[in-house]
Design an enzyme around this catalytic site. Structure first.
Site, mmCIF file in Angstrom:
data_model
loop_
_atom_site.group_PDB
_atom_site.id
_atom_site.type_symbol
_atom_site.label_atom_id
_atom_site.label_comp_id
_atom_site.label_asym_id
_atom_site.label_seq_id
_atom_site.Cartn_x
_atom_site.Cartn_y
_atom_site.Cartn_z
ATOM 1 C CB SER A 235 -1.143 -0.096 1.199
ATOM 2 O OG SER A 235 0.227 0.286 2.565
ATOM 3 C CE LYS A 280 -2.981 1.783 5.281
ATOM 4 N NZ LYS A 280 -2.208 1.357 3.723
#
Length: 341
Positions: A235, A280
Site C-alpha cells: 500500500s 490510516k
C-alpha cells in the site's frame, strides 16, 4: 488468616486465568491505526536534494485477536475486526503470510522505482535473481523441503530467471520424474532433489507444490536505496513513487507541507485501492499530516477516497483529502501548491 489465604489463592487463580486467556487467540485479526512515517530517511537517491516538507507512508497495526483485543475492537470506532480467512489464504501459516507481505512490499518498491525513474527520464533496468517461494502445498514433494522466502536459482543446473521459465520447464515433465533444485536460504546455497507428483485438482499436471514469483532487483542511475525493514504489504507504492521522484528531480514537490497518503502503484502509474483506509486517516491526522492522497477508484461511490472523507469529517481533522487515480493526478495537485514560507 484462613480468609486471607482464600483471597490470595483466588487472586492468584484469577491472575493466572487472565494471563492464560490473553494467549488464547480467536479466528480474527484486529486492525488499528498505525503511524505516518517520513520517507526521506527510508529512501535515498544518490545526489538527491532534501525536502522542506515530507512525504509519509501510513501504516495499520494488524494482529491476531485474543478475547481482550476482540472486545476492545468491538467498542472502538476505529479498530476493525477481520475474519482470519479474509487476511490469510487457506492453510497459510503465519510464516507464509509474513513472507507474502514482505514480498508484496518488494513488488511495491520495484514498481515505484520503475515508475519514478521512467517519469523522471532516468535509466532503469532489472536484474533477475531467480524465483521466490511464497508458500508450499501440504502433501506435495516440496512441503517440508522448501520454505517461504527460499530463492530458487537453478533447476537441473539450468539458471532460472523467471517464474514462467521455471513453470515451463517443470511443466514438460511427468509424475515420478525428478528435478534437482539449487536455492538460497539465509545467504546459504542448498540443493535438494524432488520427485514430481500429480496435483489432486488436476491429475494431468505434475509439480512439486509451490507458489512462486519473480525475484528481481532494479539497476538504476543514479543509485537508489529503499530500507523498509519489516514493513509489509503493497500500500505504500504511491508514496514511495512520490518520494523517489522528488529526489530525482529539481525542486521540491512537497512545498513545505506534511503529505501522507496510501495506494498501490502499478508499473503503468495507476494508483490502486488498499485496506484499512479509516485507520490510516486517523494515523495521518495524529501525525500532523496536512494533505492525504487517497485512491479514487475512478469515482466509485465506495472508494477509498469516499471512505477517507467520512473518516476525516468524523474525527474533525483539517487535513485535506485529495483523490488520485494515477501518479500524474498527485503530481498535478502538488504543482498547484504554493510554497510555505
Amino acid at each position: 488468616m484462613a480468609s486471607r489465604k482464600f483471597y490470595f489463592r483466588s487472586f492468584l487463580i484469577a491472575a493466572v486465568l487472565i494471563i492464560a486467556s490473553s494467549f488464547y487467540y480467536l479466528p480474527y485479526y484486529v486492525a488499528k491505526p498505525g503511524m505516518a512515517k517520513e520517507l526521506e530517511p527510508i529512501i535515498e537517491v544518490e545526489g538527491g536534494d532534501d525536502a522542506s516538507g515530507s512525504f509519509m507512508l501510513t501504516t495499520v497495526r494488524m494482529g491476531r485477536a485474543n478475547i481482550y483485543s476482540y472486545i476492545a475492537a468491538k467498542v472502538s470506532k476505529y479498530q476493525e475486526l477481520y475474519p482470519e480467512n479474509a487476511i490469510k489464504s487457506e492453510n497459510e501459516s503465519d510464516e507464509e503470510y509474513n513472507v507474502r507481505q514482505l514480498h508484496m512490499m518488494d513488488h511495491s518498491k520495484n514498481s515505484a522505482i520503475k515508475v519514478a525513474y521512467e517519469k523522471a527520464g532516468k535509466p532503469i533496468s532489472f536484474e533477475y535473481l531467480g524465483v521466490y517461494v511464497l508458500n508450499t502445498l501440504e502433501g506435495m514433494p516440496a512441503y517440508g523441503k522448501l520454505k517461504p522466502g527460499d530463492q530458487i536459482t537453478k533447476v537441473d543446473q539450468i539458471d532460472i530467471k523467471s517464474a514462467k521459465q521455471f513453470m515451463d520447464y517443470v511443466g514438460n515433465k511427468k509424475p515420478g520424474e525428478k528435478v534437482e533444485l539449487t536455492f538460497k536460504r539465509d545467504s546459504t546455497t542448498k540443493r535438494v532433489t524432488l520427485p514430481l507428483q500429480s496435483f489432486q485438482a488436476d491429475q494431468k499436471r505434475a509439480g512439486i507444490g509451490i507458489s512462486l514469483d519473480d525475484d528481481k532487483k532494479p539497476i538504476t542511475e543514479p543509485a537508489v536505496k529503499v530500507n523498509t525493514e519489516q514493513i509489509g504489504g503493497p500500500s505504500a507504492g504511491l508514496m514511495f513513487t512520490l518520494e523517489i521522484y522528488n529526489q530525482l528531480t529539481e525542486g521540491d514537490m512537497t512545498k513545505g507541507y506534511q503529505i501522507a497518503g496510501t495506494g498501490t502503484m502499478s508499473e503503468t502509474g495507476e494508483v490502486g485501492p488498499i485496506g484499512g483506509i479509516q485507520q490510516k486517516i486517523v494515523a495521518a491526522a495524529q501525525s500532523g499530516a496536512q494533505i492525504f492522497f487517497a485512491p479514487n477508484e475512478k469515482g466509485n461511490k465506495n472508494s477509498n477516497y469516499r471512505q477517507a472523507l467520512v473518516t476525516a469529517k468524523d474525527i474533525k481533522t483539517d487535513m485535506k483529502i485529495v483523490p488520485v487515480d494515477t501518479l500524474e493526478d498527485a503530481l498535478t495537485y502538488l504543482r498547484s501548491l504554493k510554497q510555505i514560507k
